[in-house]
Scaffold this motif. Structure first.
Motif, mmCIF file in Angstrom:
data_model
loop_
_atom_site.group_PDB
_atom_site.id
_atom_site.type_symbol
_atom_site.label_atom_id
_atom_site.label_comp_id
_atom_site.label_asym_id
_atom_site.label_seq_id
_atom_site.Cartn_x
_atom_site.Cartn_y
_atom_site.Cartn_z
ATOM 1 N N UNK A 160 0.859 -1.181 0.000
ATOM 2 C CA UNK A 160 0.000 0.000 0.000
ATOM 3 C C UNK A 160 0.896 1.232 0.000
ATOM 4 N N UNK A 161 0.564 2.213 -0.801
ATOM 5 C CA UNK A 161 1.328 3.459 -0.878
ATOM 6 C C UNK A 161 0.436 4.610 -0.434
ATOM 7 N N UNK A 162 0.949 5.440 0.474
ATOM 8 C CA UNK A 162 0.256 6.659 0.885
ATOM 9 C C UNK A 162 1.146 7.846 0.582
ATOM 10 N N UNK A 163 0.658 8.735 -0.279
ATOM 11 C CA UNK A 163 1.395 9.936 -0.684
ATOM 12 C C UNK A 163 0.867 11.154 0.071
ATOM 13 N N UNK A 164 1.791 12.018 0.518
ATOM 14 C CA UNK A 164 1.429 13.282 1.161
ATOM 15 C C UNK A 164 2.184 14.417 0.460
ATOM 16 N N UNK A 165 1.455 15.441 0.084
ATOM 17 C CA UNK A 165 1.952 16.590 -0.677
ATOM 18 C C UNK A 165 2.756 17.538 0.185
ATOM 19 N N UNK A 166 3.257 18.597 -0.446
ATOM 20 C CA UNK A 166 4.019 19.610 0.256
ATOM 21 C C UNK A 166 3.208 20.863 0.554
ATOM 22 N N UNK A 167 3.921 21.936 0.928
ATOM 23 C CA UNK A 167 3.311 23.216 1.275
ATOM 24 C C UNK A 167 2.674 23.844 0.039
ATOM 25 N N UNK A 168 1.531 24.497 0.243
ATOM 26 C CA UNK A 168 0.793 25.168 -0.836
ATOM 27 C C UNK A 168 0.554 24.226 -2.009
ATOM 28 N N UNK A 169 0.128 23.015 -1.716
ATOM 29 C CA UNK A 169 0.040 22.002 -2.760
ATOM 30 C C UNK A 169 -1.113 21.054 -2.468
ATOM 31 N N UNK A 170 -1.338 20.132 -3.381
ATOM 32 C CA UNK A 170 -2.334 19.075 -3.227
ATOM 33 C C UNK A 170 -1.981 17.991 -4.231
ATOM 34 N N UNK A 193 0.717 2.114 -9.228
ATOM 35 C CA UNK A 193 -0.221 1.039 -9.543
ATOM 36 C C UNK A 193 0.427 0.013 -10.465
ATOM 37 N N UNK A 194 1.162 0.485 -11.465
ATOM 38 C CA UNK A 194 1.860 -0.425 -12.367
ATOM 39 C C UNK A 194 2.967 -1.197 -11.647
ATOM 40 N N UNK A 195 3.463 -0.622 -10.546
ATOM 41 C CA UNK A 195 4.477 -1.310 -9.747
ATOM 42 C C UNK A 195 3.863 -2.340 -8.811
ATOM 43 N N UNK A 196 2.526 -2.497 -8.848
ATOM 44 C CA UNK A 196 1.862 -3.531 -8.063
ATOM 45 C C UNK A 196 1.256 -3.083 -6.758
ATOM 46 N N UNK A 197 1.297 -1.768 -6.478
ATOM 47 C CA UNK A 197 0.791 -1.259 -5.201
ATOM 48 C C UNK A 197 -0.635 -0.748 -5.329
ATOM 49 N N UNK A 198 -1.312 -0.651 -4.202
ATOM 50 C CA UNK A 198 -2.557 0.119 -4.117
ATOM 51 C C UNK A 198 -2.150 1.540 -3.745
ATOM 52 N N UNK A 199 -2.510 2.506 -4.596
ATOM 53 C CA UNK A 199 -2.040 3.876 -4.404
ATOM 54 C C UNK A 199 -3.129 4.755 -3.813
ATOM 55 N N UNK A 255 -3.554 12.788 13.093
ATOM 56 C CA UNK A 255 -4.966 12.428 12.978
ATOM 57 C C UNK A 255 -5.347 12.203 11.517
ATOM 58 N N UNK A 256 -4.864 13.061 10.633
ATOM 59 C CA UNK A 256 -5.144 12.903 9.201
ATOM 60 C C UNK A 256 -4.585 11.581 8.687
ATOM 61 N N UNK A 257 -3.330 11.310 9.053
ATOM 62 C CA UNK A 257 -2.654 10.097 8.580
ATOM 63 C C UNK A 257 -3.342 8.853 9.132
ATOM 64 N N UNK A 258 -3.681 8.877 10.412
ATOM 65 C CA UNK A 258 -4.334 7.708 11.010
ATOM 66 C C UNK A 258 -5.702 7.462 10.379
ATOM 67 N N UNK A 259 -6.428 8.528 10.075
ATOM 68 C CA UNK A 259 -7.730 8.365 9.425
ATOM 69 C C UNK A 259 -7.562 7.719 8.057
ATOM 70 N N UNK A 260 -6.547 8.161 7.319
ATOM 71 C CA UNK A 260 -6.286 7.579 5.999
ATOM 72 C C UNK A 260 -5.883 6.120 6.120
ATOM 73 N N UNK A 261 -4.995 5.811 7.053
ATOM 74 C CA UNK A 261 -4.539 4.428 7.210
ATOM 75 C C UNK A 261 -5.667 3.516 7.677
ATOM 76 N N UNK A 262 -6.609 4.062 8.448
ATOM 77 C CA UNK A 262 -7.759 3.273 8.859
ATOM 78 C C UNK A 262 -8.596 2.835 7.672
ATOM 79 N N UNK A 263 -8.816 3.766 6.733
ATOM 80 C CA UNK A 263 -9.571 3.430 5.529
ATOM 81 C C UNK A 263 -8.800 2.419 4.684
ATOM 82 N N UNK A 264 -7.506 2.643 4.518
ATOM 83 C CA UNK A 264 -6.681 1.736 3.720
ATOM 84 C C UNK A 264 -6.716 0.325 4.306
#
Length: 351
Positions: free
Chosen positions: A74-84, A95-101, A130-139
């Motif tokens: 499983x891959x979780x990406x987090x952006x930088x400042x002033x970004x999304x 995804x092509x590398x075999x991961x759930x993105x 809290x944001x990361x844990x919420x995301x990992x819970x869904x994943x």
């Protein structure tokens, strides 16, 4: 904190979906993060295999396919400042590398930004736990009964790289690998500059935490990225402003505290790959060299500070890369994806 909403179509179009992650309210009111997933099975337009698009010189079309480098992860990406998150190509690579993105728009950024909020504002990087844990819970829920066996790869750009590094150090054993894209691990004026400015910024933060700081972004980075200028990428300029979000003393105090924590040495508990440009160009006038350089951070400082993330760190310098190496022009992007694949095959986790 209420239940999360249902997955719905994302602004990136076919193959991408988003999910609201309700969080605890803060002084500005309701807060949410947003999880984006690359729904490979429903996209209808998967890109050609990244392993074949960025082929090693000695590979041939007739070569027997190898197991994808991130298979079962499983891959979780987090952006930088002033970004999304807006990089479809990056999602398809993983995804092509075999991961759930999955990608996470943190609170007060991008899809998660609400009109009453101060964009990007926080006073402690640990609030993003809290944001990361919420995301990992869904994943984890999406992974079903075997979710615990799926290795987690954290991918972070710039401030997101700093945030994920600190989270991993506070949560040893949770991440199996970190891939950091020009992580903001040190202040641009170096450790000495950070130590000099930190008391001044801290004092101002106590007096006027949300007071405006001078905007030092001249718009050159936008010029190097935006398709309508000299770059190659289309994105929402409201969510990724041309000269960045306004910064505030309390926010900068939190960033400097994160830098100081890294400088003292941490252990993220997993192998780390840090991708950086081959050079930095930091100046007040435009130069075409800015189209092939990091014009935001000092790459040599990133390389040095990366070695303080743990005992197993690889630094890959990508010639011709921008601050976000995966927004660089094609040759540099190809080199970056090849570097990630090579590293995954040597150091990456396996399910």
């Amino acid at each position: 904190m209420g239940d999360a909403a249902e997955w719905r179509p994302d602004v990136l179009g076919p193959g991408f979906e988003q999910l609201d992650l309700p969080l605890e309210a803060d002084d500005e009111g309701e807060v949410v993060a947003t999880l984006v997933r690359h729904a490979v099975d429903t996209s209808g337009e998967r890109a050609a295999s990244a392993r074949r698009r960025w082929r090693w010189p000695w590979e041939r079309d007739t070569e027997l396919p190898r197991r994808p480098a991130a298979s079962g992860c499983d891959v979780l990406f987090v952006h930088g400042w002033s970004d999304y998150f807006f990089n479809r190509e990056l999602a398809r690579f993983w995804s092509d590398a075999g991961a759930r993105f999955y990608a996470l728009d943190l609170r007060k950024y991008g899809r998660s930004l609400r009109e009453w909020q101060t964009p990007g504002y926080m006073t402690d990087l640990a609030v993003y736990d809290e944001d990361i844990e919420a995301a990992l819970g869904v994943i984890a829920r999406e992974g079903g009964p075997e979710a615990s066996a799926r290795p987690l790869i954290l991918v972070g750009h710039s401030t997101g790289g700093l945030t994920l590094s600190l989270w991993a150090a506070r949560n040893p054993g949770r991440a199996a690998a970190l891939v950091l894209n020009s992580p903001w691990l040190e202040f641009q004026l170096s450790g000495i500059g950070r130590q000099a400015i930190q008391p001044v910024i801290g004092f101002r933060a106590r007096l006027d935490p949300m007071g405006p700081l001078p905007n030092v972004d001249l718009g050159f980075y936008t010029r190097s990225v935006a398709k309508e200028l000299d770059g190659e990428w289309e994105y929402d300029h409201a969510w990724r402003p041309d000269r960045g979000f306004r910064t505030h003393p309390a926010w900068l105090t939190a960033i400097l505290a994160g830098h100081a924590t890294v400088a003292a040495g941490i252990d993220v508990g997993a192998p780390v790959l840090t991708l950086i440009s081959g050079r930095s160009v930091l100046q007040a006038t435009w130069d075409d060299a800015m189209l092939t350089s990091d014009i935001v951070l000092v790459v040599d400082e990133i390389a040095r500070q990366s070695l303080k993330l743990g005992p197993n760190v690889t630094v890959a310098r990508i010639d011709g890369a921008l601050h976000d190496v995966f927004l660089s022009r094609e040759p540099a992007r190809a080199a970056a994806y090849a570097a990630v694949t090579r590293w995954l095959e040597g150091y990456g986790p396996r399910s």
